[in-house]
Scaffold this motif. Structure first.
Motif, PDB file in Angstrom:
ATOM      1  N   THR A 244       0.831  -1.207   0.000  1.00 17.35           N
ATOM      2  CA  THR A 244       0.000   0.000   0.000  1.00 17.35           C
ATOM      3  C   THR A 244       0.861   1.252   0.000  1.00 17.35           C
ATOM      4  O   THR A 244       0.535   2.250  -0.658  1.00 17.35           O
ATOM      5  CB  THR A 244      -0.935  -0.003   1.229  1.00 17.35           C
TER       6      THR A 244
ATOM      7  N   PHE B  74      -6.448   0.004  -4.143  1.00 21.95           N
ATOM      8  CA  PHE B  74      -6.703  -0.464  -2.778  1.00 21.95           C
ATOM      9  C   PHE B  74      -6.215  -1.899  -2.660  1.00 21.95           C
ATOM     10  O   PHE B  74      -6.346  -2.682  -3.605  1.00 21.95           O
ATOM     11  CB  PHE B  74      -8.210  -0.386  -2.479  1.00 21.95           C
TER      12      PHE B  74
ATOM     13  N   GLU C  37      -6.499  -5.218  -0.097  1.00 24.42           N
ATOM     14  CA  GLU C  37      -7.245  -5.795   1.010  1.00 24.42           C
ATOM     15  C   GLU C  37      -6.655  -7.149   1.379  1.00 24.42           C
ATOM     16  O   GLU C  37      -6.174  -7.881   0.506  1.00 24.42           O
ATOM     17  CB  GLU C  37      -8.702  -5.960   0.571  1.00 24.42           C
TER      18      GLU C  37
END
Length: 272
Positions: free
Chosen positions: A15, A52, A54
Motif C-alpha cells: 500500500t 486499494f 485488502e
C-alpha cells in the motif's frame, strides 16, 4: 506458508509503495501461476492502477481502477519482492513480474500459489468459504466464545481450519496455544469459558505482535526493508523442538496432530 501476520505486513508495505501507479509491464514466466492465457492476463491489467489492497485470511486482493481484482495466495514457499530503479533483480526464479513505473514487483515461489485475475463477483465467490477474521473489530470476545462453543476437535485443527477461522496456520496456531497455556491437542468442546476467553486474548496478542514484528518471511520485501521476517526469532515454541521453554525451562516437544506438526511445552500446556 505465509499466514495472517505475513500477509498483513505485505499489505501495508505494498500500500505504501504501489498504489495509483500505472502498471507499465507484465511478464509471466509460469503460466500455471495465473488463471488465463498470458496475453489475456496482461491485457486485463496493463495501464491500470491498484487503488486499494485488502487482506482476507491468507489472501491479498489487489483492487484495480478498471474494476478487476488480482487475488494472491502465496501457499508454501511463496513470497514477493519489490525493486526500485536500477536495483538488482532477485537471484531466485520468478513466476510473475509486474512493473509499476520504475518499480518491479516480483512474485517468487508460486509453484503452489497463484495470482488470479478475477471480477469482483468471482473474487467474492472464491473467498466465500473462508471463516471470519479474528482481528475484525466485530469479533468480540463474546462472539468468539460462542463461535468456539459450536466447534469440536483439537485446538490445533480448529485454528488452522480456514473454513472455521481465517488466516492462522501451523506457526501461529502453536504460538497462540502456548500463550493461552492450552495443549494444541486439547478438545475445543472440553475447554471452559474462561479458557476460551483467554484463547481470544491470546489470538489478539500473538497475531498483533507478529504483525508488528514483521512475521517470519525469509526475504526482505525491499532492499532497505529491516522489518520483514524479524518475528521468526520471537517464536516461543514453533520450530523450537528441544529448546528450553521461555516460561519454565522445560524442553519444547514436537508432535503430530491430525497429520500436522505441532510444538508445545509439556509443562505449561495441558490437555485437561
Amino acid at each position: 506458508m505465509p499466514e495472517l501476520p505475513e500477509m498483513e505486513n505485505y499489505r501495508k508495505m505494498l500500500t505504501a509503495n504501489i498504489l495509483n501507479i500505472p502498471i507499465s509491464n507484465v511478464i509471466i514466466n509460469r503460466e500455471k501461476s495465473i488463471n488465463m492465457p498470458p496475453a489475456d492476463f496482461t491485457a486485463g491489467i496493463l495501464d491500470s492502477k491498484v487503488i486499494f489492497i485488502e487482506r482476507r485470511g491468507k489472501y491479498l486482493i489487489f483492487h484495480l481502477n478498471n474494476g478487476r481484482r488480482l487475488l494472491l495466495h502465496l501457499m508454501l514457499g511463496g513470497l514477493i519482492h519489490l525493486t526500485r530503479g536500477d536495483e538488482e533483480r532477485p537471484s531466485r526464479t520468478t513466476q510473475i513480474e509486474i512493473s509499476f513505473g520504475d518499480q518491479v514487483l516480483y512474485f517468487i515461489g508460486l509453484r503452489l500459489g497463484y495470482l488470479h485475475q478475477l471480477s469482483a463477483k468471482e473474487t467474492e465467490e472464491a473467498l466465500s468459504q473462508l471463516g471470519p477474521e479474528l482481528l475484525d473489530r466485530r469479533m468480540t470476545k463474546e462472539r468468539f466464545v460462542d463461535l468456539m462453543k459450536k466447534r469440536r476437535g483439537s485446538l490445533k485443527s480448529l485454528l488452522v481450519n480456514q473454513h472455521a477461522v481465517a488466516g492462522i496456520g501451523n506457526c501461529y496456531a502453536d504460538e497462540i496455544a502456548f500463550h493461552a497455556r492450552i495443549h494444541p491437542a486439547a478438545k475445543v468442546q472440553s475447554l471452559s469459558e474462561e479458557q476460551l476467553g483467554q484463547l481470544y486474548e491470546s489470538v489478539h496478542h500473538v497475531l498483533k505482535e507478529a504483525t508488528e514484528g514483521g512475521g517470519y518471511m525469509e526475504m526482505p520485501f525491499t532492499k532497505d526493508d529491516t522489518l520483514t521476517g524479524q518475528y521468526n526469532d520471537q517464536c516461543k515454541v514453533y520450530d523450537r523442538e528441544e529448546e528450553a521453554c521461555v516460561r519454565c525451562g522445560t524442553a519444547i516437544v514436537r508432535t503430530e496432530i491430525a497429520g500436522r506438526k505441532a510444538f508445545f511445552c509439556p509443562n505449561c500446556q495441558h490437555e485437561e
